[in-house]
Design a protein around this motif. Structure first.
Motif, mmCIF file in Angstrom:
data_model
loop_
_atom_site.group_PDB
_atom_site.id
_atom_site.type_symbol
_atom_site.label_atom_id
_atom_site.label_comp_id
_atom_site.label_asym_id
_atom_site.label_seq_id
_atom_site.Cartn_x
_atom_site.Cartn_y
_atom_site.Cartn_z
ATOM 1 N N UNK A 1 -23.225 -34.581 38.110
ATOM 2 C CA UNK A 1 -22.224 -32.585 38.771
ATOM 3 C C UNK A 1 -22.321 -33.247 39.367
ATOM 4 N N UNK A 2 -23.645 -34.041 40.516
ATOM 5 C CA UNK A 2 -23.296 -34.236 42.656
ATOM 6 C C UNK A 2 -22.500 -35.642 42.587
ATOM 7 N N UNK A 3 -22.577 -35.797 41.356
ATOM 8 C CA UNK A 3 -21.515 -37.063 41.540
ATOM 9 C C UNK A 3 -19.811 -36.057 41.836
ATOM 10 N N UNK A 4 -19.634 -35.261 40.680
ATOM 11 C CA UNK A 4 -18.436 -34.971 41.609
ATOM 12 C C UNK A 4 -18.553 -33.815 42.595
ATOM 13 N N UNK A 5 -19.545 -33.562 42.756
ATOM 14 C CA UNK A 5 -19.969 -32.357 44.358
ATOM 15 C C UNK A 5 -19.315 -33.832 45.143
ATOM 16 N N UNK A 6 -19.687 -35.141 45.051
ATOM 17 C CA UNK A 6 -19.232 -35.747 46.235
ATOM 18 C C UNK A 6 -17.821 -35.550 46.479
ATOM 19 N N UNK A 7 -17.543 -35.380 45.062
ATOM 20 C CA UNK A 7 -15.648 -35.341 44.759
ATOM 21 C C UNK A 7 -15.267 -34.758 45.942
ATOM 22 N N UNK A 8 -15.704 -33.112 45.634
ATOM 23 C CA UNK A 8 -15.116 -31.980 46.672
ATOM 24 C C UNK A 8 -15.717 -32.309 48.260
ATOM 25 N N UNK A 9 -16.750 -32.970 48.730
ATOM 26 C CA UNK A 9 -16.658 -33.420 50.053
ATOM 27 C C UNK A 9 -15.953 -34.390 50.359
ATOM 28 N N UNK A 10 -15.355 -35.145 49.851
ATOM 29 C CA UNK A 10 -15.270 -36.794 50.195
ATOM 30 C C UNK A 10 -13.074 -35.946 50.300
ATOM 31 N N UNK A 11 -13.174 -34.883 49.482
ATOM 32 C CA UNK A 11 -11.369 -33.865 49.656
ATOM 33 C C UNK A 11 -11.937 -33.288 50.693
ATOM 34 N N UNK A 12 -12.830 -32.762 51.168
ATOM 35 C CA UNK A 12 -12.670 -31.808 52.110
ATOM 36 C C UNK A 12 -12.774 -31.797 53.685
ATOM 37 N N UNK A 13 -13.243 -32.918 53.621
ATOM 38 C CA UNK A 13 -13.474 -33.958 54.714
ATOM 39 C C UNK A 13 -13.254 -35.215 55.052
ATOM 40 N N UNK A 14 -11.945 -35.500 55.132
ATOM 41 C CA UNK A 14 -11.322 -37.076 54.879
ATOM 42 C C UNK A 14 -12.062 -38.329 55.945
ATOM 43 N N UNK A 15 -12.756 -37.560 56.978
ATOM 44 C CA UNK A 15 -13.255 -38.984 57.929
ATOM 45 C C UNK A 15 -15.026 -38.984 56.818
ATOM 46 N N UNK A 16 -14.800 -40.640 56.346
ATOM 47 C CA UNK A 16 -16.305 -40.643 55.886
ATOM 48 C C UNK A 16 -17.501 -40.515 56.820
ATOM 49 N N UNK A 17 -17.511 -40.957 57.750
ATOM 50 C CA UNK A 17 -19.139 -40.631 58.847
ATOM 51 C C UNK A 17 -18.943 -39.420 58.285
ATOM 52 N N UNK A 18 -18.090 -38.590 58.608
ATOM 53 C CA UNK A 18 -18.048 -36.484 58.225
ATOM 54 C C UNK A 18 -18.819 -36.061 57.320
ATOM 55 N N UNK A 19 -18.090 -36.738 56.139
ATOM 56 C CA UNK A 19 -18.052 -36.167 54.963
ATOM 57 C C UNK A 19 -19.770 -36.656 54.754
ATOM 58 N N UNK A 20 -19.916 -37.772 55.221
ATOM 59 C CA UNK A 20 -21.781 -38.260 54.804
ATOM 60 C C UNK A 20 -22.625 -38.055 55.511
ATOM 61 N N UNK A 21 -22.553 -36.677 56.634
ATOM 62 C CA UNK A 21 -23.233 -36.658 57.196
ATOM 63 C C UNK A 21 -23.394 -35.284 56.186
ATOM 64 N N UNK A 22 -22.415 -34.660 56.658
ATOM 65 C CA UNK A 22 -22.311 -33.139 56.049
ATOM 66 C C UNK A 22 -23.004 -33.185 54.761
ATOM 67 N N UNK A 23 -22.746 -34.506 53.868
ATOM 68 C CA UNK A 23 -23.180 -33.612 52.236
ATOM 69 C C UNK A 23 -24.547 -34.161 52.543
#
Length: 275
Positions: free
Chosen positions: A172-194
């Motif tokens: 389930x957490x892997x799926x959450x990661x997909x959700x973060x990646x879709x919402x925030x395109x920036x790799x750094x931005x999505x990683x830091x936000x997650x």
């Protein structure tokens, strides 16, 4: 299946996944060392000066050998699910970082199928990380329990339920990661936000709920279900703990979050301009 194999190939051909894999092993070892000392305290509280009057019902439940064993057999979840969530983020954001998203959607114009392929690939990756840590836990935990004068407890259904629910948490957490990646395109931005959402949400919720519980009673602890990091830990307690929601409730909430995240991610990807 071709889309899933394609997504797994993309993951294997980048350096990121094995960097995370190498990082996760020492983190697992550090967590195991911490849980070893914690287990010593729980199984023999008098040895560290914990008076009997401080050993309330919840402490005694956590100190039950079954729950101690379940905690050790699911060792590494706290940081492990963070790793797989970040990998889920990268499965999506790598497309934008390397500017391959347009090619991907031209090759497979059905965007829903692409998102589902990414969700499945991330879930498989999460289960692989769970399987590796579980094998390590199954090797070392009986040795630790034997050293603490406790049986392996591998004949207990509650222990295997905790191990199985731990696998569900990784997925389930892997799926959450997909959700973060879709919402925030920036790799750094999505990683830091997650990372901030996971760690700050966990620490903040513990402090906040602990403060409220001291004023309004233990029923406040039921609110931990709304915090994914706490809900996933609740799934692996071994047995239901006094003053806490049941394990199935934590699993149900996590599945609900994953369904919502996956649905929103799919809808956004279908409508968003990729170029």
């Amino acid at each position: 299946m071709k889309l899933i194999r394609s997504e797994l190939l993309k993951i294997r051909t980048t350096n990121t996944w094995w960097i995370f894999a190498l990082i996760s092993l020492p983190l697992w070892a550090i967590t195991l060392l911490f849980n070893y000392f914690q287990s010593q305290v729980l199984l023999d509280p008098g040895s560290v000066g914990v008076p009997a009057e401080q050993q309330d019902a919840q402490f005694q439940a956590v100190a039950d050998p079954i729950n101690v064993a379940a905690n050790l057999y699911t060792n590494g979840q706290f940081l492990g699910v963070l790793i797989v969530m970040l990998l889920g983020v990268i499965v999506v954001t790598n497309e934008f970082f390397h500017q391959t998203a347009t090619t991907t959607f031209l090759t497979t114009p059905h965007r829903t199928a692409v998102v589902l392929g990414k969700l499945a690939a991330a879930a498989i990756l999460g289960l692989i990380f769970w399987a590796v840590t579980t094998v390590l836990n199954l090797v070392f935990t009986p040795l630790i329990l034997n050293g603490l004068g406790v049986s392996s407890h591998l004949d207990q259904g509650a222990v295997w339920q905790a191990i199985g629910l731990n696998g569900l948490a990784y997925l389930l957490w892997a799926i959450f990661g997909i959700g973060f990646g879709v919402l925030i395109r920036s790799q750094i931005g999505a990683t830091v936000t997650a990372i901030l959402t996971y760690l700050a949400g966990y620490i903040g919720a513990i402090i906040f709920l602990g403060t409220l519980a001291g004023q309004w009673g233990d029923w406040i602890n039921n609110l931990q279900l709304v915090v994914p990091a706490l809900a996933s830990q609740l799934m692996t307690t071994g047995t239901d703990l006094p003053g806490n929601p049941p394990r199935w409730a934590g699993a149900a909430v996590m599945i609900g979050y994953a369904l919502v995240t996956g649905t929103i991610g799919t809808l956004i990807m279908r409508r968003r301009d990729i170029s």
